[in-house]
Design an enzyme around this catalytic site. Structure first.
Site, PDB file in Angstrom:
ATOM      1  N   ASP A  21     -52.968 -73.431  30.181  1.00  0.00           N
ATOM      2  CA  ASP A  21     -51.499 -73.183  31.246  1.00  0.00           C
ATOM      3  C   ASP A  21     -50.480 -74.370  30.860  1.00  0.00           C
ATOM      4  O   ASP A  21     -50.426 -74.639  31.930  1.00  0.00           O
ATOM      5  CB  ASP A  21     -52.140 -73.605  33.014  1.00  0.00           C
ATOM      6  CG  ASP A  21     -53.056 -74.763  33.173  1.00  0.00           C
ATOM      7  OD1 ASP A  21     -52.850 -75.029  31.491  1.00  0.00           O
ATOM      8  OD2 ASP A  21     -53.146 -74.897  33.822  1.00  0.00           O
TER       9      ASP A  21
ATOM     10  N   THR B 206     -58.082 -77.296  27.300  1.00  0.00           N
ATOM     11  CA  THR B 206     -57.955 -77.004  28.308  1.00  0.00           C
ATOM     12  C   THR B 206     -58.122 -75.191  28.744  1.00  0.00           C
ATOM     13  O   THR B 206     -57.312 -74.458  27.361  1.00  0.00           O
ATOM     14  CB  THR B 206     -56.834 -77.059  29.502  1.00  0.00           C
ATOM     15  OG1 THR B 206     -57.056 -76.063  30.534  1.00  0.00           O
ATOM     16  CG2 THR B 206     -56.116 -76.651  28.707  1.00  0.00           C
TER      17      THR B 206
ATOM     18  N   ARG C 235     -56.978 -71.153  37.294  1.00  0.00           N
ATOM     19  CA  ARG C 235     -56.349 -71.919  38.130  1.00  0.00           C
ATOM     20  C   ARG C 235     -54.728 -70.595  38.628  1.00  0.00           C
ATOM     21  O   ARG C 235     -54.756 -70.377  38.729  1.00  0.00           O
ATOM     22  CB  ARG C 235     -55.257 -73.006  37.653  1.00  0.00           C
ATOM     23  CG  ARG C 235     -56.874 -74.454  37.807  1.00  0.00           C
ATOM     24  CD  ARG C 235     -56.513 -75.674  37.661  1.00  0.00           C
ATOM     25  NE  ARG C 235     -55.245 -76.257  35.983  1.00  0.00           N
ATOM     26  CZ  ARG C 235     -54.694 -76.947  36.216  1.00  0.00           C
ATOM     27  NH1 ARG C 235     -54.891 -77.341  37.316  1.00  0.00           N
ATOM     28  NH2 ARG C 235     -54.028 -76.739  35.282  1.00  0.00           N
TER      29      ARG C 235
ATOM     30  N   GLY D 221     -61.001 -81.641  33.668  1.00  0.00           N
ATOM     31  CA  GLY D 221     -62.197 -80.753  32.804  1.00  0.00           C
ATOM     32  C   GLY D 221     -62.442 -80.535  31.619  1.00  0.00           C
ATOM     33  O   GLY D 221     -62.028 -80.220  31.071  1.00  0.00           O
TER      34      GLY D 221
ATOM     35  N   ARG E 197     -62.081 -86.967  36.405  1.00  0.00           N
ATOM     36  CA  ARG E 197     -60.855 -87.213  37.197  1.00  0.00           C
ATOM     37  C   ARG E 197     -60.929 -88.552  37.877  1.00  0.00           C
ATOM     38  O   ARG E 197     -61.794 -89.134  38.248  1.00  0.00           O
ATOM     39  CB  ARG E 197     -60.919 -86.135  38.287  1.00  0.00           C
ATOM     40  CG  ARG E 197     -60.980 -84.392  37.272  1.00  0.00           C
ATOM     41  CD  ARG E 197     -60.920 -83.755  38.490  1.00  0.00           C
ATOM     42  NE  ARG E 197     -61.209 -82.242  38.380  1.00  0.00           N
ATOM     43  CZ  ARG E 197     -60.798 -81.692  38.014  1.00  0.00           C
ATOM     44  NH1 ARG E 197     -59.836 -82.292  36.642  1.00  0.00           N
ATOM     45  NH2 ARG E 197     -61.722 -80.112  36.670  1.00  0.00           N
TER      46      ARG E 197
ATOM     47  N   ASP F  71     -57.545 -73.410  30.324  1.00  0.00           N
ATOM     48  CA  ASP F  71     -56.525 -72.163  31.530  1.00  0.00           C
ATOM     49  C   ASP F  71     -55.248 -71.202  30.729  1.00  0.00           C
ATOM     50  O   ASP F  71     -54.810 -70.968  31.046  1.00  0.00           O
ATOM     51  CB  ASP F  71     -56.227 -73.203  32.805  1.00  0.00           C
ATOM     52  CG  ASP F  71     -56.904 -73.665  33.786  1.00  0.00           C
ATOM     53  OD1 ASP F  71     -58.417 -72.508  33.413  1.00  0.00           O
ATOM     54  OD2 ASP F  71     -57.489 -74.370  34.001  1.00  0.00           O
TER      55      ASP F  71
ATOM     56  N   ASP G   1     -52.446 -80.856  32.401  1.00  0.00           N
ATOM     57  CA  ASP G   1     -51.317 -81.284  33.022  1.00  0.00           C
ATOM     58  C   ASP G   1     -51.674 -82.718  33.572  1.00  0.00           C
ATOM     59  O   ASP G   1     -51.094 -84.017  33.628  1.00  0.00           O
ATOM     60  CB  ASP G   1     -50.603 -80.477  33.813  1.00  0.00           C
ATOM     61  CG  ASP G   1     -51.605 -79.707  34.643  1.00  0.00           C
ATOM     62  OD1 ASP G   1     -52.809 -79.907  34.512  1.00  0.00           O
ATOM     63  OD2 ASP G   1     -51.068 -78.990  34.442  1.00  0.00           O
TER      64      ASP G   1
END
Lengths: 328, 328, 328, 328
Positions: free
Chosen positions: D134, D130, D176, D15, D76, D132, D107
């Protein structure tokens, strides 16, 4: 019949729009300038029925010109659709010595105003405050310009992702039965296609057009879809239809939603709201009743509520041609 | 005399303005739509003299509608004021088979265009791109709406500080000899006073007015000063004069400067630029030469350069009244 | 000596910074959460001396987290530098049953707090609110992140014009004796050179560097100048020096000024302010006095005022290297 | 085993996130600074498999630091999950004399990088890009700070409407399985409740809490719901549940969607990306392979991919307490 006006009530009704606070401010300060008293009515016609009033002077409205929403709050009122509700409202106005009303809102607001003012021979002037730009008799409504900027900024962000991933995005925008937001924001955001209720494109022509775009070398696409459009009405179905019928694109949906109603108003909306607020008090002092203040060819005008409420949204053929050419 | 147009050159000249890229894009895509060739000229008339050209197709102008400035760059050209410079420019155009020019800029740009087009009987169409909104024959110039929003957002920030410290701020805004930016942004930002070149207020009336404001309960103030205003021309002197003649306020100066020329264009400016770009190519195909594309009462029109260049800025009395009333 | 705390006063002092309202809100709501009373003190130490107080409950601070400035207003106080002024302040606190103070501001604010708290053995906790990020013992001050974004957005706009005209811009940014804003915003805005007080570059090295930039193909340049920098201190002189010693560039100056202090706070500043406000009340309940709440390695800590006030700004060599490399 | 590095490839994968362009720019310029060649790989691992490469020098990356998305595009890749795909990628790298790779992503990107680098003993360094936040081993990922600001600005707009209509809004945000965006943006936007995957609140406690809020005088509410939250996962069902179980509120849903991935990066993200880009090239020159560049306690560090990929998101109890207290 003319009557002397000493005290004016002001309210906002229907969906909120950026610039409503600027309009309230202008009404309040215009009253102060004209040595009239001014009363704010909270929560639109609901507050009128309940007598939820507050005196407002010039200082009460400081530091609000830049704020979205409406500090008088807004509501849709079922009660005001009943004779009984309107009678209560009238009684509160009489008791508070309010001689006239300025109502800020859209067509629902003006419909209520027209019924009320005729029922009780009570002077009401309207100001068009709605992001949808769907009111007859005015070139622009308060909040519309801000909403266009909000939509265009949002699509600019989505385009970052669309470009980065070679994706096709369907972006749903507001506007009820009017395609003004979709058409203008679509041109401004450089959309490949724009679906509006005034013009039925048909799914097949859409697919054909997207196919041509891809052939011409486009690797990503934004389609702006007006919430009132026929084939766009179920935007997730439309997304699936495109994925099923057009190879090589991932399709994503973004429903912009309520961010379009908020935000600090643009300069244009602040100035428009200020001019309309002043114009509304002028109209009342000039014994004009049951009119909406509009802007036509950059001039402030007054339009009978009847005229503001009728009429259909016309297709702007020049804009559609500009959209077609600049998305080539 | 009419001639067949197969290839159009486009350039930007003078000060840059947000929306110039959108106008270039519309010219380029309109050429593609009409099956004409299009050539970009870099650095305005300087690039014309030097033959600094580049072919542009529909894909060359992707992803620029949202960007400030002009990717063709701009410059002020001394050379184009000489017969010799213009002759070189003409030779380059002939050599490159360019049949007509679209020039995007302000009055300096159109003055050059008029001389050139008459000298060589060469078709030129102008598009008004300047933040100053000081061109006759069009209600709005490209970049003006964006500049208004930039100014209003900047003053909103300054007001945070003004409110927090009970200060008086003098904010200088652009506009050359036109007070349009100051007047509209002043109303939009809720300024207490607005100093514009079209109306000489005089220092004493300013001090009187500020004194009244303070008495009425205002604890902070924003004064918007147009760069062309008489008493505002030396804004630091004005600040000192106010501090010397008005007790109890700290005065601060903020010169907004070049941030006013940049930034992503507003939706209005993007749509206006798109319409004008399409209109410019239409005009050329319609054998209209030496005209500027304007917008009057929301319609795209063409205006002879002579008319665009004459005329003085008029004082908009309604807006001044709105400014007076809403700053009460 | 420990005392039971039932009522806390909160004030903002010194220059305002975005996020101060979020900090006040967190102090007020933390008091509500801990079943303490809370009192707002207006206009910093001035209001303390005059007893300009107002009770605040959880609902008093609604809808302010997103607003720049400080609704409690701020001021610099001469009176608080006198024993007499501080005595009056203490008397008002005693009379109002206020047991402890939270003061939000910069080093001037903490210097006053330290003197006062020692003089009267009165519990005070500080929260660092200043855009300059020049306080020891905390990695970040409230308002700094927002100011960085404001500066970077302004320079993005200036760059539109710089790129369009092949110009060199000197942009002066705030920061007092600390180069943090200049260095970080300079990297973020992609500045070609950054002049900061911690590092004396010298005019000749600057000219050399600009000459190399030009040779490497750069056609426009932004130089970010910290207001405290030696050679940048007279920015207009510097502009002239560059024009005199470097051919082929037009040089323009932009002093960003007070827009840097205002604006809606960034998410980071809102969260930081919320955490520090909660931390300040926690510290008081924990009998920590004369400490400033800081953030170190993402954790909320408390630091004695003495430590917050000492120390010099260190040059961050890694950041300077990043600036050098990314502006190549 | 160490090898001499002369040429570095850089790609973005997964993303997109604001600041990716700034990271690419820093890698490219760091190569120029270190006298290394640099090659851009388009569309992530897809472009690696196809050999879609382009040489990049310092000037190739001008004017991109302020742009969202990634000009190298992202995708992707299924092919890269196969041995065959990775072999093709390796062959292209060898053929192009590329000695090492910098991969920017999340990741999934690092998982692919780890497999590839071990398979072919090829030096790869990762940069966490990212929204996120995360990724283990770094306090912040590139794009996260910008996404927080985007979310907070959107909720500020929604709050205008919520306040004006006494409504309750459920606002779904990205992240997410990590609640970082929801928790921080929720505090920053002044949300009444925040639903995150790390903490299961349960519908009944939510209803109880909203009921208490209303009793305490709140007339409108924003609930921020993380896309990964258990009870928030079907946000429209949750809206219905609340309307069915709580009287007197209209409930509206807003799914912020893809606007969160785009937009011009914040200053923080631009600086972070610049530092990480420089750090990545430093690491390669320092013979560190299979590491991710992270930021820990404001310092640039390198972390083995294995560590970056493991680990669960921990609940930040201090932040949750701050959220509880400041929404009282």
């Amino acid at each position: 019949m003319s009557r002397k006006i000493n005290k004016i009530g002001v309210l906002t009704s229907g969906g909120d729009a950026p610039g409503m606070n600027a309009a309230i401010r202008a009404v309040v300060r215009s009253c102060a300038y004209q040595k009239l008293e001014c009363v704010g009515v909270f929560r639109g016609y609901e507050g009128l029925i309940e007598g939820d009033f507050k005196d407002l002077d010039a200082r009460s409205v400081k530091n609000i010109i830049n704020r979205g929403g409406t500090f008088l709050k807004s509501a849709r009122s079922k009660g005001f659709r009943t004779k009984e509700g309107r009678q209560k409202a009238y009684n509160h106005l009489v008791k508070a010595n309010i001689d006239a009303l300025v109502v800020i809102g859209g067509d629902g607001t003006f419909t209520g105003a027209l019924v009320f003012s005729e029922e009780f021979d009570f002077p009401v002037v309207g100001i068009p405050g709605t992001i949808d730009n769907d009111i007859n008799g005015t070139d622009f409504t308060i909040g519309y310009d801000t909403a266009l900027n909000t939509v265009v900024e949002a699509i600019d962000k989505i385009r970052d992702t669309a470009n980065s991933h070679n994706r096709l995005f369907l972006v749903e925008v507001m506007g009820r039965d009017a395609g003004d937001i979709a058409l203008n924001a679509g041109i401004g955001a450089g959309a490949e296609e724009i679906l509006i209720p005034e013009q039925d494109m048909g799914k097949d022509r859409l697919i054909d057009s997207l196919r041509r775009s891809k052939k011409s070398g486009k690797t990503s696409s934004i389609i702006v879809v007006s919430e009132g459009d026929q084939i766009g009405k179920n935007i997730f179905e439309l997304a699936k239809y495109i994925e099923d019928n057009l190879e090589g694109y991932e399709v994503r949906v973004s429903v912009l939603g309520h961010i379009q109603r908020g935000g600090s108003p643009s300069c244009y909306d602040r100035v428009l709201a200020s001019r309309m607020g002043v114009g509304a008090v002028d109209a009342l002092l000039n014994n004009e009743h049951n009119v909406m203040i509009g802007i036509v060819h950059s001039k402030i005008v007054s339009v009978p509520f009847e005229d503001a409420l009728k009429g259909e949204n016309e297709l702007d053929l020049e804009l559609i041609r500009v959209a077609d050419i600049t998305s080539i």
